[in-house]
Design a protein around this motif. Structure first.
Motif, PDB file in Angstrom:
ATOM      1  N   HIS A  28       0.842  -1.208   0.000  1.00 32.41           N
ATOM      2  CA  HIS A  28       0.000   0.000   0.000  1.00 32.41           C
ATOM      3  C   HIS A  28       0.870   1.249   0.000  1.00 32.41           C
ATOM      4  O   HIS A  28       0.577   2.230  -0.715  1.00 32.41           O
ATOM      5  N   LEU A  87       6.896  -1.410 -11.365  1.00 30.38           N
ATOM      6  CA  LEU A  87       6.090  -0.211 -11.615  1.00 30.38           C
ATOM      7  C   LEU A  87       6.861   0.789 -12.478  1.00 30.38           C
ATOM      8  O   LEU A  87       6.296   1.420 -13.378  1.00 30.38           O
ATOM      9  N   GLN A 132       2.180   1.819  -3.489  1.00 32.39           N
ATOM     10  CA  GLN A 132       1.108   2.229  -4.389  1.00 32.39           C
ATOM     11  C   GLN A 132       0.742   3.690  -4.181  1.00 32.39           C
ATOM     12  O   GLN A 132       0.505   4.429  -5.144  1.00 32.39           O
TER      13      GLN A 132
END
Length: 542
Positions: A289, A332, A292
């Motif tokens: 989390h 990512l 992100q």
């Protein structure tokens, strides 16, 4: 689909090797090779009752050391092609029977099936479905049991394969009946792949994944029979378990049953990774989390936002050395467009990332080689210094994975390898895979210190049963090494390779483009998500 071809084309060499190491041709010519080796050696008919066992020599695999968390290492294996082909042939010829053994798995989301649709012959474990299923368990139960097996693959007793296939007590009561059975033949060939050892199976080939899942199917069925454990209450990712229970007492009883069941096949639970905790005390993986959120600060992942994201990723990796926050961050970044002004900072970040967690050198290599391909300026002195340091230290410590990928990356960026006073280490390299990478560099003028004469003497009297077969064959095939006595081209195992120009090392093979890598990853995620939702909807696992 030719299962034998797929299993050998996509599931022979360990996936942790750099891209030039391939086995497509080996899979393509598998049946021809089997017939030629049977006619001219090294395969000879055995003396078993039904003549289904071949007499082959015990072979020694090449060991390829890869990093794990907290300075631990895992030894992968590049097995000899003769027993590997024979094992794959036996398995694929009897796939209907083996599938029934595999179908005994009750607590795993991953299906063990040979497929040409993925990068490997056996699809890699479905981590996403596994994570979702674990959350369902935590939402349903009050107490959680976590455990895994101590050194799973290195501890597998090959004789336990027929036990898992037919039942341990049944086999032990009537051993003669099961001599030359399918399970027995798999046991015999596994030992031929690994110096005759009955403890431990090779890590790397997909055939070993099949063997491990046969054993796991036995464990699942025995545990369910022993405890009445329901499918929705447990999740097993290979040998990693999460089990939900109502009380601590239930958890302790299940853990005891799990330990007893593994002991039946000679395996032990890892005490250091076993716990019983209340669900409310399980904090999960909050770093996901955090990353992100960090990735979404700003309109795009560039400039200050990119730098903050990278620093957060480095800190999270230091705080969570067992997990892979840095790899998640790198994936990512790979999915984002790298802006020209960010290229300099990103390269320094990637070098720091290698210092914090060298497990990611494959992804770092893909990012840097693609940056060069896309026309970004590469800081050659910075990268050369870091990679040379990795190679020097890795050669001294036997860190094959890091050394192999560092050499491959230097080749991809056309950076010269110069070890100076430590060049003598090259002649002592045990890994044929690393030797081939250096020979490739040498052929391009990038490794002037390559000890070619030493390696020619090393393979002059090469034994096809030993680990140097790959160096001997590909070194001579490429013209990088001389076949001084002619023994290499005449070897009964290697001659059919030369006659068909079978490629195990493709010096032109490179990392996939960034777009292709991202597209492949997203397609796999979509495919596995669809399968996961179907299983949940049909209540197969809950």
């Amino acid at each position: 689909m030719d299962k034998l071809q797929v299993l050998l084309s996509k599931g022979y060499f360990p996936k942790e090797l750099p891209p030039p190491f391939i086995t497509e041709d080996f899979g393509k010519y598998a049946r021809e090779l089997l017939a030629i080796w049977a006619a001219n050696g090294p395969l000879k008919p055995g003396h078993a009752k039904h003549q289904r066992v071949w007499e082959i020599s015990e072979t020694e695999p090449e060991l390829y050391s890869t990093p794990k968390a907290k300075n631990e290492r895992r030894q992968l294996h590049i097995t000899n092609p003769v027993p590997q082909l024979l094992l794959a042939s036996v398995m694929t010829k009897n796939w209907a029977t083996i599938s029934r053994w595999l179908d005994r798995q009750r607590f795993s989301f991953s299906r063990t099936m040979i497929s040409s649709k993925s990068n490997r012959a056996i699809e890699e474990p479905d981590f996403k479905s596994n994570a979702v299923h674990k959350q369902l368990i935590r939402a349903t139960y009050d107490v959680e049991v976590k455990s895994d097996v101590l050194r799973f693959y290195p501890s597998i007793y090959t004789h336990s394969v027929p036990w898992a296939a037919y039942g341990k007590e049944r086999v032990k009561k009537n051993r003669k009946k099961y001599n030359d059975s399918l399970g027995d033949r798999i046991d015999v060939i596994l030992r031929k792949c690994n110096r005759g050892q009955s403890v431990g199976i090779p890590i790397g080939p997909d055939t070993s994944r099949i063997v491990a899942d046969i054993l796991s199917g036995y464990i699942d069925s025995r545990l369910m029979l022993r405890t009445g454990l329901q499918r929705g209450a447990a999740d097993r990712l290979q040998d990693d378990w999460v089990i939900g229970t109502e009380t601590v007492g239930d958890a302790e009883r299940l853990l005891s049953a799990l330990r007893t069941t593994y002991l039946e096949v000679g395996l032990e639970i890892h005490g250091g990774k076993t716990s019983v905790i209340g669900i409310v005390d399980n904090v999960g993986t909050p770093w996901v989390h955090t990353l992100q959120v960090a990735a979404r600060i700003g309109p795009e992942l560039s400039g200050i936002a990119l730098q903050n994201f990278c620093e957060v990723a480095l800190d999270l990796q230091k705080q969570n050395p067992v997990d892979r926050p840095l790899r998640y961050a790198l994936s990512l970044i790979q999915g984002s467009e790298i802006k020209v002004p960010d290229a300099s900072y990103l390269q320094s970040f990637l070098m720091r990332a290698l210092m914090v967690d060298p497990r990611n050198i494959d992804l770092v290599s893909a990012l840097l080689i693609n940056m060069r391909h896309e026309g970004r300026t590469i800081h050659e002195s910075l990268i050369t210094k870091r990679l040379t340091s990795i190679i020097k230290g890795g050669l001294e410590r036997g860190e094959h994975y890091e050394v192999a990928w560092a050499i491959f990356l230097m080749k991809g960026l056309a950076l010269p390898l110069q070890l100076g006073a430590q060049a003598a280490l090259l002649a002592k390299i045990e890994s044929p895979a690393i030797c081939l990478l250096i020979l490739d560099m040498s052929s391009r003028g990038l490794a002037p210190e390559a000890p070619i004469r030493d390696w020619e003497r090393r393979v002059k009297a090469v034994s096809a049963d030993g680990p140097d077969w790959l160096l001997a064959y590909e070194g001579v095939r490429h013209g990088w090494l001389a076949d001084i006595t002619g023994a290499i081209r005449a070897d009964p195992m290697l001659k059919p390779f030369f006659d068909r120009n079978i490629v195990f090392y493709d010096d032109k093979r490179n990392v996939p483009t960034t777009k292709k890598a991202v597209r492949t990853r997203r397609a796999r995620s979509k495919r596995l998500t669809t399968a996961m939702l179907w299983r949940i909807i049909t209540s197969k696992y809950i």
